[in-house]
Every structure is written in C-alpha cells, then in structure tokens.
Enzyme design. Structure first.
Site, PDB file in Angstrom:
ATOM      1  N   GLU A  69       0.854  -1.187   0.000  1.00 48.18           N
ATOM      2  CA  GLU A  69       0.000   0.000   0.000  1.00 48.18           C
ATOM      3  C   GLU A  69       0.891   1.238   0.000  1.00 48.18           C
ATOM      4  OE1 GLU A  69      -2.123   0.577   3.738  1.00 48.18           O
ATOM      5  OE2 GLU A  69      -0.634  -0.711   4.666  1.00 48.18           O
ATOM      6  N   LYS A 100       2.564   4.524   1.355  1.00 52.32           N
ATOM      7  CA  LYS A 100       2.925   4.948   2.701  1.00 52.32           C
ATOM      8  C   LYS A 100       2.495   6.400   2.852  1.00 52.32           C
ATOM      9  CE  LYS A 100       6.710   4.754   6.011  1.00 52.32           C
ATOM     10  NZ  LYS A 100       6.626   6.132   6.530  1.00 52.32           N
ATOM     11  N   ASP A 150       2.010  10.039   4.296  1.00 52.17           N
ATOM     12  CA  ASP A 150       2.916  10.891   5.043  1.00 52.17           C
ATOM     13  C   ASP A 150       2.120  11.698   6.055  1.00 52.17           C
ATOM     14  OD1 ASP A 150       5.178  12.105   5.887  1.00 52.17           O
ATOM     15  OD2 ASP A 150       5.467  13.337   4.102  1.00 52.17           O
ATOM     16  N   TYR A 207      -4.154   0.722   8.704  1.00 53.29           N
ATOM     17  CA  TYR A 207      -3.207  -0.146   8.005  1.00 53.29           C
ATOM     18  C   TYR A 207      -2.770  -1.383   8.771  1.00 53.29           C
ATOM     19  CZ  TYR A 207       0.425   2.615  10.476  1.00 53.29           C
ATOM     20  OH  TYR A 207       1.194   3.253  11.401  1.00 53.29           O
ATOM     21  N   LYS A 209      11.088   3.954   0.075  1.00 54.43           N
ATOM     22  CA  LYS A 209      10.974   5.414   0.149  1.00 54.43           C
ATOM     23  C   LYS A 209      11.226   6.069  -1.206  1.00 54.43           C
ATOM     24  CE  LYS A 209      10.320   6.590   4.539  1.00 54.43           C
ATOM     25  NZ  LYS A 209      11.366   7.311   5.181  1.00 54.43           N
ATOM     26  N   CYS A 260       3.091  48.578 -11.946  1.00 64.42           N
ATOM     27  CA  CYS A 260       2.866  47.295 -12.612  1.00 64.42           C
ATOM     28  C   CYS A 260       4.062  46.993 -13.534  1.00 64.42           C
ATOM     29  CB  CYS A 260       1.574  47.352 -13.425  1.00 64.42           C
ATOM     30  SG  CYS A 260       1.349  45.908 -14.474  1.00 64.42           S
ATOM     31  N   CYS A 266       2.438  47.159 -17.375  1.00 65.02           N
ATOM     32  CA  CYS A 266       1.879  48.354 -17.999  1.00 65.02           C
ATOM     33  C   CYS A 266       2.312  49.637 -17.300  1.00 65.02           C
ATOM     34  CB  CYS A 266       0.349  48.267 -18.055  1.00 65.02           C
ATOM     35  SG  CYS A 266      -0.432  48.472 -16.464  1.00 65.02           S
ATOM     36  N   CYS A 293      -2.520  45.470  -9.925  1.00 66.13           N
ATOM     37  CA  CYS A 293      -2.474  46.468 -10.979  1.00 66.13           C
ATOM     38  C   CYS A 293      -3.919  46.792 -11.309  1.00 66.13           C
ATOM     39  CB  CYS A 293      -1.772  45.911 -12.220  1.00 66.13           C
ATOM     40  SG  CYS A 293      -2.097  46.910 -13.683  1.00 66.13           S
ATOM     41  N   CYS A 332      -4.060  46.692 -19.296  1.00 65.04           N
ATOM     42  CA  CYS A 332      -2.751  46.100 -18.996  1.00 65.04           C
ATOM     43  C   CYS A 332      -2.590  44.835 -19.833  1.00 65.04           C
ATOM     44  CB  CYS A 332      -2.673  45.788 -17.502  1.00 65.04           C
ATOM     45  SG  CYS A 332      -1.250  44.795 -17.039  1.00 65.04           S
TER      46      CYS A 332
HETATM   47  O1  JCF Z   1       0.923   4.624   5.628  1.00 65.14           O
HETATM   48  C1  JCF Z   1       1.782   4.475   6.451  1.00 65.14           C
HETATM   49  N1  JCF Z   1       2.468   5.523   6.826  1.00 65.14           N
HETATM   50  C2  JCF Z   1       2.069   3.148   7.064  1.00 65.14           C
HETATM   51  C3  JCF Z   1       2.914   3.036   8.165  1.00 65.14           C
HETATM   52  C4  JCF Z   1       1.456   2.019   6.525  1.00 65.14           C
HETATM   53  C5  JCF Z   1       1.679   0.784   7.074  1.00 65.14           C
HETATM   54  O2  JCF Z   1       1.100  -0.293   6.578  1.00 65.14           O
HETATM   55  C6  JCF Z   1       2.536   0.628   8.217  1.00 65.14           C
HETATM   56  C7  JCF Z   1       3.143   1.781   8.752  1.00 65.14           C
HETATM   57  C8  JCF Z   1       3.955   1.611   9.869  1.00 65.14           C
HETATM   58  C9  JCF Z   1       4.133   0.351  10.400  1.00 65.14           C
HETATM   59  N2  JCF Z   1       2.710  -0.592   8.767  1.00 65.14           N
HETATM   60  C10 JCF Z   1       3.501  -0.736   9.828  1.00 65.14           C
HETATM   61  C11 JCF Z   1       3.665  -2.067  10.389  1.00 65.14           C
END
Ligand code: JCF
Length: 688
Positions: A121, A123, A125, A233, A322, A416, A419, A434, A440
């Site tokens: 899936e 990740k 942030d 998750y 990452k 501006c 113009c 402006c 203009c």
């Molecule tokens: O979406 C995430 N940041 C994310 C973090 C998704 C996951 O399935 C994760 C996690 C952190 C630890 N699974 C674990 C075990």
C-alpha cells in the site's frame, strides 16, 4: 429554529434513525468512496440530532455522531502505554534494496520459488495513531510517541469522521486495536494555509505538519475544524473467535468494521510484480491529493510473519520503500513579479534549478508580500523548496545561517511591471494589484486565455503562446477581437501554417455556440468559478437579467455571498465590460435559451415545509422540485410558511400548520399543484 419535540417512543426512533443515517453517511463517504448525502443534508441531520440531545441529555451516548465535535479543552495529554509496541519500519531506497529484502525473506523462510505474496500500500505521510475498541466502542486513541508510550488524544481523534466511534456489523470483537495514519489532503491544507495567510496566523510548511499541529491541539473543537482523515493499516491486537490467516484478510475485516483502508492496497506475488507495483505507485504519486513518501510492503501470510519475527524494533516481514524526498534546498537567484488575470501581482522565485521528487524545479511561488515577510527571505538565500503532487512548488523555509553577505532585500514594485500603472494595495488584503484591467497587456493576455480555456468557450488550438503573440501584435485587444481574426492574417504568424490557421478559424466558429453558464464563466468575473456561473445562469435565466441585477438580487443566488455579489455587480457597472459583452454578442456569440433555466420560478419568496412520507417521491426529491421552482424549503412551520405538504405520519408540523392556518396539501393535491407550476400555468404559487 427549534422543532417541536416528539413523544418518547417517537423520540427514541428519531434519534436512532438520525444516528444510523449519519454513521451510514460517514461509511459511504470514507470507506466506500460513494457518498449518498450532500454536506447540507448531513449537517441538517447532525443539527437535528444535537437539538434532540440537548433537550434530552439522558439520550446522549459516547458513540453518538454529535460527540465528535466538542469535548472541553484538556490540560495536557495523558501518557498511554501501548500494549503492543508501535513499530518502525526498515527502509529501502531503490529497487535493488527491495529485491534484497525479498531475497532475505525467502532465504530465511527457506523458499526457493519467487512467488511469495506481499500486501502493499502507499505509505501515507502523516502521523501514526493507535485506536482501542472494547465491545465495538472506541475507548482510547493515542499517538505513536516513542513506540512504547504515546499521548492520549482520544477527544481529538473522536472528531475525525473517518474514525468509527462504534464498529459496524454483527461480528464485533471484544477488543481490537487498530493502527493507521492520520493525514491531511492537499486541498484541505491549501484552504487552511490560505486562510492562515489572510488572518496572519500560523502557516504550516506541509500537510504533515498541519496534521500534527491539528492533532496536538488541547482544544478538540479546533481539531474538529481541521480537515483530517484516518486510514487504517494494521490490526495490532484482536480478541475474537474468527482467526484470520493473512494480513490482507484483516484489512478486509477492518473495512467491514467501518474503517477506510487504502484504495491502492493490493496483494502481489513475487518480486517482479512487487517492483511493478512500486513503479506504478511512483507514477501515480504526483496525481494524488495527499502526500505519500513511498510504499509499505508486508509479507501477507501471518504464519510466515511470525516465523520471520523482528530485529531490534523493526519487523523482518515488512519494509518501507521510500520515494525521493519532496523537499530540497537550492538558491534563490531572483524574484520576478507576475500579473494575473485579476491584476494580482504575484512574486515568483527564480531558483537555481534543482530536482525535487523527480522533477526539475526552477520557479516557485512566494504568494504575496506578507508571505515574503513571514519567510524573511532575501535574494541570494538558500531556501527549502517543496514540490508535492500537482501543487505549484513552494518556498517553505529559509536557511538563515547560510545567508550570503551580498543578500538583497526583495522590493515590491510600486508600478505594474507590465503596464507601469501605479499598484494598489487594498486595506486588509495581502494582495497588491495592478488596477489597469484590460488596459494592462498582462491582464489582457490572461483574460483571453481564460476566455478561450476548456471550461469557458473551449477554443481548440488557441494556446498560451499564440495568445501572447496576438496580444503583443495588438491584433486582439479584447476577447471579442478573437472573432474578427482572418485565416490569412493568422497564417502570417511564425510557426502557424495555413492548416492550423484554418483549424483555428473553424474552432472559433464552433465556439460561438455556447451556453449561458460557460459565457458567464468566460467573462472572468472575480471569484466567479464554474459553479457560481452555473448558479447565476439558472437563477436569472438570461444575461440581460443578470446584468440588470441589483446587489440584493445577486445575494439571493445560491452560494453567492456579499463579496461575490459585489464582484458581479461591479463588473457589470464597468462601461468597458458592458462594451465587451456587446461586442461578443455582435460577433455572433450565442447560446440556446433552452439550455439555461427559462423554467418558471413562481415560488420565489415562498417557504414550504414537507412532512410525513410521500409515496411517489422521496422527501429529498420533493424538496428539490420545490427549490427548482424558487421556493425555500424549511424544516419548521411558522406563520410565514406558504404551505405544508403532509403525507402519512405527519405529526407536530401538521398540527402547527393547522393551528396557524397555513395551507396543507396532501400528496395528490401537491402533485397537481407541482404539475401546474412546472408547466408555467399556475402563475403564482398562491394558495387557491
Ligand atoms: O501509511 C503508512 N504511513 C504506514 C505506516 C502504513 C503501514 O502499513 C505501516 C506503517 C507503519 C508500520 N505498517 C507498519 C507495520
């Protein structure tokens, strides 16, 4: 206004029904991505439930949808020990490292075939949180903290509509601990920061910081106003009769319980499919409305997970792949000022080119003068640039320690840059403008680009470069000028052959036939987007009526407030705007009157009430049809109510109507009346 309170049995039924509808609406919205209620319908139900609960506090339960909004501020957050530690994940920074992970896992499991199943899936942030449910009810929510001890932020987490307060379904475990990520979408983040910039309050550097700041509010009422979402998750603990054998099976159960899991969650077999998943996700990254910083890859089989175990604090059965970072540092070489369609002058940072999350960035927006002051940025500074999704790159921070001796202050222009008109700064607005409008050249270009754009008159083949040339040569001075271009003249332009010139003429010809909403949108009135243009068109029916409208008339239009009303009004007060409209019509721009609302609106100014059940339509449909005729539809009867439509089951509202001598229609009478109004016969919708 307060409705009458029903009797006990009726009251319990209504409360239960409202809660079920609100829970269902959340589930449809967050888990199924298939909303059924409009925001307005949701809010109306929520308000009604709040009203009933405040009249009968004994009916309030901790899992009621009303309990998301407003616990009292906390003194601080209590410590919460995680029963199962919250893990961190090892990272892989490229495909080789993913392949090495797969190899390690297979070797440890003594498997020779590369066909192991991985659950993958994006990740997200954001911030990891953990939620504990006992007997299906949310009892505790905490941050990750150091993995062993987090902060109890239950009251804040309760405000997120994507976190179920009570689990769905009838196979609910006695205890379950669910882990997931709390995050903020780009759209919500931009709105939040735009407001903060206007108010001079805290601007967040990125959605992750905004999510963190919002979750750690001591006052949950503030959290409740922040656009946070939760995506589950992991199941950390479960006390249940049904034992699942795979991580993916638990994720499916989480969805049944009412959690959102990631729509890109997928099961892949073997390293080739795994790498393909990661590549595809990398391509999607820029088009998502939220930040992801990679992919999480997990061995799906829970027996194999157990066999693999942990090293130090990270599991051997998972890894985080990452992506390249969305922030980079570079040098601010200079600042230039761009003039937008409405005259707003925007400072643009010219940067030493730098690759950010896979794209070369050499410009970034600095928004406005206040933002420059807030950042404290100078020309020559090293700055942190952030590029996320389709959003324009931003300068988020200055590395003041590295400021060179010859750094220069950024001077905002007094005139501006295009113009030369003296700029205006409106009290209380961060924007410098402006004021020259279509005089203009910059605004002329932008106005014509907007006019020709896909959602406006949709003139095919009339791109940015071409418009720049047409304006620079002064062949086109207003949008209407486009329609007087000749094919021969156009063919003289560099890089525009005879064929393209002919095509453009044909496209212009075609664009003359448009619709009123498009035409209004194309005029480029400030703050009049597509939706507002549509509302204006439907409300007034004709351009003439719109141009004649007074402020009060404009404010009566759906979703039009005093600010937008003033922009529309002022636009049509300007002589040269009226002339542009006339010129466009003279040039043959036209629209089908039938496409716009020439429907009769005999119920304007009247308020109607619907109560009880209808057989031939739902109450929502009944309301929509009344509104289409110009009526306001209200939930309560007063002496100003024009009429009440009462079906079987009507209670207090019917009684009130009779008491106040308000006309009551049964369904049959209502249908007859509707038919008359909708065909335009009945003239006025007065009680007859
Ligand atoms: O979406 C995430 N940041 C994310 C973090 C998704 C996951 O399935 C994760 C996690 C952190 C630890 N699974 C674990 C075990």
């Amino acid at each position: 206004m307060s409705q009458k309170t029903p009797k006990t049995a009726e009251l319990h039924d209504e409360v239960a029904r409202l809660r079920a509808e609100l829970d269902e609406a959340n589930y449809r919205y967050y888990v199924l991505d298939d909303p059924t209620l409009t925001d307005e319908d949701y809010d109306r139900r929520l308000r009604r439930l709040q009203e009933l609960e405040s009249q009968h506090p004994d009916l309030v339960t901790p899992d009621s949808p009303t309990q998301r909004v407003g616990a009292a501020p906390a003194e601080g957050f209590p410590e919460v020990q995680h029963a199962v530690p919250m893990l961190s994940l090892d990272n892989a920074f490229n495909e080789e490292e993913i392949a090495a992970f797969v190899k390690r896992v297979n070797e440890r499991l003594e498997r020779n075939d590369d066909d192991l199943a991985f659950c993958c899936e994006p990740k997200l942030d954001g911030l990891a949180v953990s939620l504990v449910y006992e007997q299906g009810v949310l009892i505790s929510g905490a941050t990750r903290g150091d993995g062993r001890t987090g902060e109890g932020i239950t009251s804040n987490l309760r405000t997120l509509r994507s976190i179920p307060l009570k689990l769905r379904g009838d196979s609910i475990p006695q205890l379950i601990e669910v882990r997931g990520e709390v995050y903020m979408r780009h759209s919500g983040f931009e709105t939040l920061n735009a407001r903060a910039r206007e108010e001079g309050s805290k601007v967040f550097a990125n959605p992750r910081n905004a999510a963190a700041g919002s979750l750690r509010q001591l006052d949950p009422r503030i959290t409740a106003q922040r656009p946070l979402e939760f995506c589950a998750y992991q199941v950390a603990r479960i006390d249940d009769d049904e034992v699942a054998m795979a991580h993916s099976a638990y994720m499916a159960r989480l969805r049944e319980f009412g959690f959102r899991t990631h729509p890109e969650l997928a099961l892949v077999e073997g390293s080739a499919a795994l790498l393909e998943y990661c590549r595809r996700l990398g391509e999607k990254r820029d088009h998502l409305d939220y930040d992801i910083d990679g992919a999480v890859i997990k061995v799906d089989d829970l027996r194999l997970q157990r066999e693999l175990g942990f090293v130090a604090r990270a599991p051997r059965w998972a890894i985080a792949y990452k992506f390249p970072a969305q922030e980079q540092t570079t040098r601010l070489k200079d600042v230039e000022f761009q003039v937008g369609r409405t005259g707003a002058i925007t400072p643009v940072a010219r940067l030493e080119p730098v690759t950010v999350a896979g794209a070369l960035v050499s410009n970034a927006t600095l928004h406005n003068q206040d933002e420059i002051a807030r950042l404290g940025v100078m020309i020559g500074d090293r700055v942190v640039i952030r590029r996320a999704g389709d959003v324009i790159p931003q300068v988020v921070r200055v590395m003041e320690d590295e400021r060179p001796d010859d750094a220069r202050v950024i001077e905002f222009p007094m005139h501006c840059p295009v113009c030369g008109s003296e700029v205006e700064r409106v009290e209380g607005e961060a924007v410098v403008r402006c004021p020259a409008g279509l005089f203009c050249a910059a605004q002329r270009k932008e106005a014509i680009k907007h006019f020709a754009s896909r959602r406006a008159l949709d003139i095919d083949g009339l791109g940015t470069k071409l418009i720049d040339q047409l304006v620079e040569r002064e062949w086109v001075k207003t949008p209407a000028g486009l329609f007087h271009l000749g094919a021969e003249e156009l063919a003289e332009l560099p890089r525009l052959g005879k064929k393209s010139a002919d095509n453009l003429i044909a496209a212009l010809e075609k664009s003359r036939h448009t619709t009123l909403p498009r035409f209004i949108y194309a005029l480029g009135i400030r703050e009049v987007g597509e939706a507002t243009a549509g509302n204006l068109a439907r409300h007034f029916g004709t351009l003439e009526a719109l141009m004649r409208a007074e402020l009060v008339d404009l404010e009566a239009v759906e979703d039009v407030g005093p600010v937008v009303a003033a922009h529309v009004y002022n636009f049509f007060q300007e002589q040269h705007n009226r002339e542009t409209v006339d010129q466009l019509i003279d040039a043959g721009v036209q629209w089908e009157e039938t496409e716009v609302s020439v429907r009769p609106q005999p119920l304007i100014g009247q308020t109607w009430v619907l109560t009880g059940t209808l057989e031939s339509m739902t109450r929502d449909e009944g309301r929509a049809r009344l509104q289409a005729l110009g009526a306001k539809v209200s939930g309560s009867v007063s002496k100003r109510t024009a009429g009440v439509v009462a079906g079987p089951g009507a209670g207090s509202k019917l009684a009130k109507a009779e008491e106040l001598n308000v006309e009551v229609l049964d369904e049959e009478a209502f249908l007859t009346r509707l038919a008359g109004w909708e065909s335009g016969d009945g003239e006025k919708g007065e009680a007859s």
